[in-house]
Design a protein around this motif. Structure first.
Motif, short mmCIF file in Angstrom:
data_model
loop_
_atom_site.label_atom_id
_atom_site.label_comp_id
_atom_site.label_asym_id
_atom_site.label_seq_id
_atom_site.Cartn_x
_atom_site.Cartn_y
_atom_site.Cartn_z
N LEU A 197 -13.12 11.44 16.11
CA LEU A 197 -12.65 12.17 17.29
C LEU A 197 -11.34 12.87 16.98
CD1 LEU A 197 -13.15 12.77 20.30
CD2 LEU A 197 -11.85 10.70 20.84
N SER A 198 -10.48 12.21 16.19
CA SER A 198 -9.19 12.77 15.78
C SER A 198 -8.69 11.96 14.61
CB SER A 198 -8.17 12.73 16.93
OG SER A 198 -7.86 11.38 17.25
N ALA A 199 -7.52 12.29 14.09
CA ALA A 199 -6.94 11.49 13.00
C ALA A 199 -6.64 10.07 13.46
CB ALA A 199 -5.66 12.16 12.49
N GLU A 200 -6.26 9.93 14.72
CA GLU A 200 -5.90 8.60 15.24
C GLU A 200 -7.12 7.81 15.70
OE1 GLU A 200 -4.54 11.43 16.44
OE2 GLU A 200 -2.61 11.36 15.37
N GLU A 201 -8.12 8.50 16.24
CA GLU A 201 -9.31 7.84 16.80
C GLU A 201 -10.50 8.08 15.86
OE1 GLU A 201 -8.69 6.00 19.17
OE2 GLU A 201 -7.03 6.85 20.30
N ARG A 238 8.17 3.94 12.89
CA ARG A 238 9.20 4.86 12.40
C ARG A 238 8.59 6.21 12.01
NH1 ARG A 238 13.37 1.35 8.59
NH2 ARG A 238 13.87 -0.27 10.11
N LEU A 239 7.44 6.17 11.37
CA LEU A 239 6.81 7.41 10.91
C LEU A 239 6.39 8.29 12.09
CD1 LEU A 239 4.58 6.03 8.02
CD2 LEU A 239 6.57 7.52 7.76
N THR A 240 5.75 7.68 13.08
CA THR A 240 5.28 8.47 14.22
C THR A 240 6.45 9.02 15.02
OG1 THR A 240 5.01 6.39 15.47
CG2 THR A 240 3.05 7.32 14.42
N ALA A 241 7.56 8.28 15.06
CA ALA A 241 8.75 8.78 15.74
C ALA A 241 9.30 10.03 15.07
CB ALA A 241 9.83 7.69 15.78
N GLU A 242 9.02 10.17 13.77
CA GLU A 242 9.46 11.35 13.01
C GLU A 242 8.38 12.43 12.96
OE1 GLU A 242 12.46 11.90 11.76
OE2 GLU A 242 13.17 9.97 12.54
N GLY A 243 7.28 12.21 13.68
CA GLY A 243 6.24 13.23 13.74
C GLY A 243 5.22 13.18 12.63
N VAL A 244 5.21 12.10 11.83
CA VAL A 244 4.24 11.96 10.75
C VAL A 244 2.89 11.52 11.34
CG1 VAL A 244 3.66 10.74 8.61
CG2 VAL A 244 6.04 11.37 9.09
N LEU A 277 -2.43 2.00 4.54
CA LEU A 277 -1.70 2.76 5.54
C LEU A 277 -1.80 4.24 5.17
CD1 LEU A 277 1.78 1.87 7.05
CD2 LEU A 277 0.74 4.13 7.13
N PRO A 278 -2.74 4.96 5.81
CA PRO A 278 -2.98 6.37 5.47
C PRO A 278 -2.17 7.32 6.36
CG PRO A 278 -4.77 5.54 6.82
CD PRO A 278 -3.74 4.44 6.75
N VAL A 279 -1.44 8.23 5.74
CA VAL A 279 -0.75 9.29 6.48
C VAL A 279 -1.31 10.63 6.00
CG1 VAL A 279 1.34 7.91 6.76
CG2 VAL A 279 1.15 9.47 4.81
N LEU A 280 -1.08 11.66 6.79
CA LEU A 280 -1.62 12.98 6.47
C LEU A 280 -0.49 13.95 6.12
CD1 LEU A 280 -4.29 13.32 9.31
CD2 LEU A 280 -4.63 12.59 6.94
N ASP A 281 -0.75 14.75 5.09
CA ASP A 281 0.23 15.75 4.66
C ASP A 281 -0.52 16.95 4.11
OD1 ASP A 281 3.28 16.11 4.08
OD2 ASP A 281 2.29 16.75 2.23
N VAL A 325 -2.65 10.49 2.24
CA VAL A 325 -1.80 9.79 1.27
C VAL A 325 -1.69 8.34 1.73
CG1 VAL A 325 0.52 9.57 0.30
CG2 VAL A 325 -0.46 11.84 0.64
N TYR A 326 -1.87 7.41 0.79
CA TYR A 326 -1.80 5.99 1.12
C TYR A 326 -0.42 5.46 0.74
CZ TYR A 326 -6.83 6.58 1.41
OH TYR A 326 -8.09 7.04 1.74
N LEU A 327 0.29 4.91 1.72
CA LEU A 327 1.63 4.38 1.49
C LEU A 327 1.55 2.90 1.11
CD1 LEU A 327 3.61 5.90 4.51
CD2 LEU A 327 3.12 6.91 2.28
N PRO A 328 2.47 2.43 0.28
CA PRO A 328 2.50 0.99 -0.03
C PRO A 328 2.90 0.20 1.21
CG PRO A 328 4.40 2.09 -0.99
CD PRO A 328 3.52 3.17 -0.44
#
Length: 462
Positions: free
Chosen positions: A148-152, A367-373, A390-394, A453-456
């Motif tokens: 549905l989205s990156a979050e869902e 912390r990441l979402t507070a910075e808009g990641v 822990l996957p983030v998008l870039d 990107v997978y964060l440690p």
């Protein structure tokens, strides 16, 4: 007096030199410190036991296999798997141990004998290439539903994805998340689909704290499977446990599995030795030193790590039975599964390794979402998340990885095999297509996986 003074000054100079040298060593170590992308979830006692099993007990390198002991171990593992609440009085939990999640899926598809050309719908449309290869080996076609989205991660309904050819629904809990998939599974069964629940990354042990009943899948699924592979939660250095809803199907799968050869104890012993090395290198200083040395001699450190922990280097090597040493270790780990709860372990009052990992992940995500990641799979569909990954998008994953490495964090954009299910082609799964080559329903999934990107995130992170 003069002699004493001279000796004292000489000793002081020697000590100062040694301290200076030690300081330089510590400074150099600090400069190569690299927090590992993952640490192996197993204790030294468990590794020592695994080494003992590999050599000295029946089925090990020095002792012959025992059929009686195999039956006993399999029964004991099944007993560790609680039956569904709706059938708590049943004589069997429907559980069975096998070599891997892909082994269980392959057995189920082989026993079901769906018509050639039938579709297997993956929700979300993200999985490993081996799963698509298994689907295609049975003459079936893999189809992916966009998140549905990156979050869902889950599509809100099946209507737009199910066709007259759809026979199987595969619901996958990704990255350590436990998704609210009960309604989706129920809808799949109402539509007459065979529902497989892939919980390879989502196991939670029974014990204390939040989710004291643990997580092994929803009881409404026709087949749910958990992995205990090398880098999985509560690892047994391999193996899987599945639960089959239909007793007749379970018996057919077990009968087919009995015809398989047993995977060699030599392979298990080799994996134990690899695990010992990974455990030693789990220290951030040693991990960084290893990464620096390996890179310096021209070897791709990222590729080396992926190869070293891969459980099945050969395409069909999952069609085997687990060795007795593996079954023994799996049973031992299940007996100590409080280490994989979201509460405390035993009577020590200390948080379990999974609870500590979850705490680190939750704080990092906040912390990441507070910075808009953008962080994947942390929306309202998540019932909980142990942050196995822990996957983030870039928009430029390689640049982000290089930047994080320079700051001492072993991030990666290639250490897992997860791909978007773009077409029914395993060539596409290998990454040989662009989003233009994907059907409309799969473009979003492909776009997400190109940016990930997978964060440690490990229990040891401060």
């Amino acid at each position: 007096a003069l002699m004493a003074t001279t000796v004292a000054l000489a000793v002081a100079a020697l000590i100062s030199a040694r301290l200076a040298a030690a300081g330089l060593v510590l400074a150099s170590l600090a400069s190569v410190r690299l927090w590992p992308r993952k640490t192996i979830d197993i204790s030294w006692r468990d590794l020592a036991s695994a080494l003992y099993y590999s050599f000295f007990l029946p089925g090990g390198l020095l002792r012959a296999e025992s059929r009686k002991e195999r039956a006993s171990l399999e029964a004991s593992i099944e007993a560790m798997w609680p039956p569904p609440s709706s059938t708590a009085s049943a004589p069997s939990s429907g559980a069975f141990p096998c070599l891997s999640v892909r082994t269980g899926v392959d057995l189920a598809l082989a026993c079901q004998e769906f018509p050639k050309g039938s579709e297997v719908l993956f929700v979300p449309g993200i999985t490993i290439p081996a799963m698509v290869e298994i689907v295609e080996s049975h003459g079936l076609r893999a189809v992916g539903a966009d998140p549905l989205s990156a979050e869902e991660m889950l599509s809100p309904d099946l209507e737009q994805h199910v066709t007259e050819k759809t026979r199987v629904l595969v619901v996958t809990h990704l990255f350590g998340s436990v998704l609210d998939a009960a309604a989706l599974i129920s809808e799949g069964r109402r539509r007459g689909l065979f529902v497989i629940e892939d919980c390879a990354q989502a196991f939670l042990g029974t014990g204390s704290g939040e989710w004291p009943e643990g997580f092994r899948g929803h009881e409404e699924a026709d087949l749910s499977l958990v992995s205990f592979g090398v880098m999985k939660t509560l690892t047994a250095l391999g193996g899987s446990v599945g639960r089959v809803r239909d007793p007749k199907l379970r018996e057919a799968m077990l009968a087919k599995q009995k015809a398989y050869r047993v995977r060699s104890s030599r392979q298990f012993a080799t994996m134990v030795l690899k695990a010992i090395i990974i455990k030693i290198l789990g220290n951030s200083f040693l991990w960084g030193l290893a990464a620096a040395c390996i890179t310096a001699i021209g070897i791709d450190f990222d590729a080396l790590i992926v190869r070293s922990v891969r459980g099945f280097p050969d395409r069909d090597s999952f069609r085997l039975r687990p060795s007795l040493p593996l079954l023994r270790l799996l049973l031992r780990r299940l007996k100590g599964q409080r280490a994989a709860t979201l509460g405390t372990r035993g009577g020590s009052g200390r948080k379990s390794t999974v609870a500590r990992r979850r705490s680190v992940g939750d704080e990092l995500v906040q912390r990441l979402t507070a910075e808009g990641v953008e962080v994947m799979a942390h929306g309202e569909q998540n019932l909980t998340n142990s942050w196995w990954l822990l996957p983030v998008l870039d928009d430029d994953p390689p640049s982000l990885v290089r930047g994080l490495w320079a700051r001492g964090f072993d991030a990666t954009c290639s250490s897992t095999q997860l791909r978007a299910v773009c077409t029914g082609s395993t060539t596409a799964m290998a990454g040989a297509v662009t989003s233009e080559g994907c059907p409309a329903k799969a473009v979003a999934a492909h776009g997400l996986m190109r940016r990930v990107v997978y964060l440690p995130v490990t229990p040891e992170l401060p």
